[in-house]
Design a protein around this motif. Structure first.
Motif, PDB file in Angstrom:
ATOM      1  N   ILE A 178       0.849  -1.207   0.000  1.00 28.71           N
ATOM      2  CA  ILE A 178       0.000   0.000   0.000  1.00 28.71           C
ATOM      3  C   ILE A 178       0.879   1.250   0.000  1.00 28.71           C
ATOM      4  N   LYS A 179       1.961   1.240   0.800  1.00 33.37           N
ATOM      5  CA  LYS A 179       2.903   2.368   0.803  1.00 33.37           C
ATOM      6  C   LYS A 179       3.476   2.590  -0.598  1.00 33.37           C
ATOM      7  N   TYR A 180       3.860   1.490  -1.230  1.00 30.69           N
ATOM      8  CA  TYR A 180       4.420   1.560  -2.585  1.00 30.69           C
ATOM      9  C   TYR A 180       3.373   2.120  -3.564  1.00 30.69           C
ATOM     10  N   LEU A 181       2.142   1.618  -3.490  1.00 32.23           N
ATOM     11  CA  LEU A 181       1.079   2.113  -4.378  1.00 32.23           C
ATOM     12  C   LEU A 181       0.860   3.610  -4.187  1.00 32.23           C
ATOM     13  N   LYS A 182       0.889   4.074  -2.939  1.00 31.70           N
ATOM     14  CA  LYS A 182       0.712   5.505  -2.665  1.00 31.70           C
ATOM     15  C   LYS A 182       1.807   6.328  -3.340  1.00 31.70           C
ATOM     16  N   SER A 183       3.045   5.835  -3.286  1.00 30.73           N
ATOM     17  CA  SER A 183       4.140   6.579  -3.919  1.00 30.73           C
ATOM     18  C   SER A 183       3.979   6.609  -5.435  1.00 30.73           C
ATOM     19  N   ILE A 184       3.506   5.503  -6.016  1.00 25.18           N
ATOM     20  CA  ILE A 184       3.274   5.464  -7.463  1.00 25.18           C
ATOM     21  C   ILE A 184       2.156   6.430  -7.841  1.00 25.18           C
ATOM     22  N   VAL A 185       1.071   6.434  -7.075  1.00 26.99           N
ATOM     23  CA  VAL A 185      -0.051   7.336  -7.353  1.00 26.99           C
ATOM     24  C   VAL A 185       0.408   8.791  -7.273  1.00 26.99           C
ATOM     25  N   ASN A 186       1.244   9.114  -6.289  1.00 31.91           N
ATOM     26  CA  ASN A 186       1.752  10.476  -6.191  1.00 31.91           C
ATOM     27  C   ASN A 186       2.580  10.853  -7.406  1.00 31.91           C
TER      28      ASN A 186
END
Length: 185
Positions: free
Chosen positions: A162-170
């Motif tokens: 989820i942390k990784y997905l958040k960074s990709i979305v940003n």
């Protein structure tokens, strides 16, 4: 709504499909069946939104077969991807060497930033795996490395993903904002 394409790549029998199914809450697979080419899983994650705007994000997780016979397909798989997750079995020494090739092909050749890449050292159930530091060569030692063991601590890998997905979305959101500003100005 933002869309992001994430590739799951790595050597054969590293656990990509099992992890992909777990992280996208798709069906469980009980027996090993090598992925032929690619399998695309579409999902949303309620914990991941775009830059405080509250807009959701749709993800495509491309579970790519690890067999070198699919290498001719790799350019098509890589097209328009926003992130790469390299999954390897930390209990198989040859996988440590192989992940350098996956990084070179899928991250460096696409000119992705290291922040767009996640390394997952997957430990299969019952492996009694050592979760210590792994001897990763440069530039792999600069990447985020997460250990996963779906038997012992499944929520840890879910939270890291989820942390990784958040960074990709940003990153996707910032890129889209820059593109919109360049059109306006």
């Amino acid at each position: 709504m933002l869309k992001a394409k994430i590739l799951f790549v790595g050597p054969c029998e590293s656990g990509k499909t099992v992890l992909a199914n777990f992280l996208t809450e798709s069906s469980d697979i009980t027996e090993y069946n090598p992925t032929q080419g690619v399998r695309i899983l579409e999902f949303e994650n309620p914990h991941v939104t775009s830059n405080n705007k509250g807009t959701g994000c749709e993800f495509e997780l491309w579970d790519c077969g690890g067999d070198p016979k699919f290498e001719s397909c790799w350019p098509a798989l890589m097209k328009d991807s926003h992130g790469v997750v390299i999954v390897f079995n930390a209990d198989i020494p040859s996988h440590l060497k192989e992940i350098e090739m996956w990084y070179s092909c899928f991250v460096q050749q696409q000119l992705l930033q290291d922040a767009q890449c996640l390394l997952i050292a997957h430990h299969k159930p019952g492996s009694g795996a050592d979760r210590g530091s792994l001897p990763l060569p440069s530039p792999l030692n600069k990447l985020t490395l997460v250990h996963s063991n779906l038997e012992d601590d499944p929520e840890e890998i879910r939270l890291e993903f989820i942390k990784y997905l958040k960074s990709i979305v940003n990153l996707v959101s910032e890129s889209r904002d820059r593109e919109e500003m360049s059109i306006i100005t």
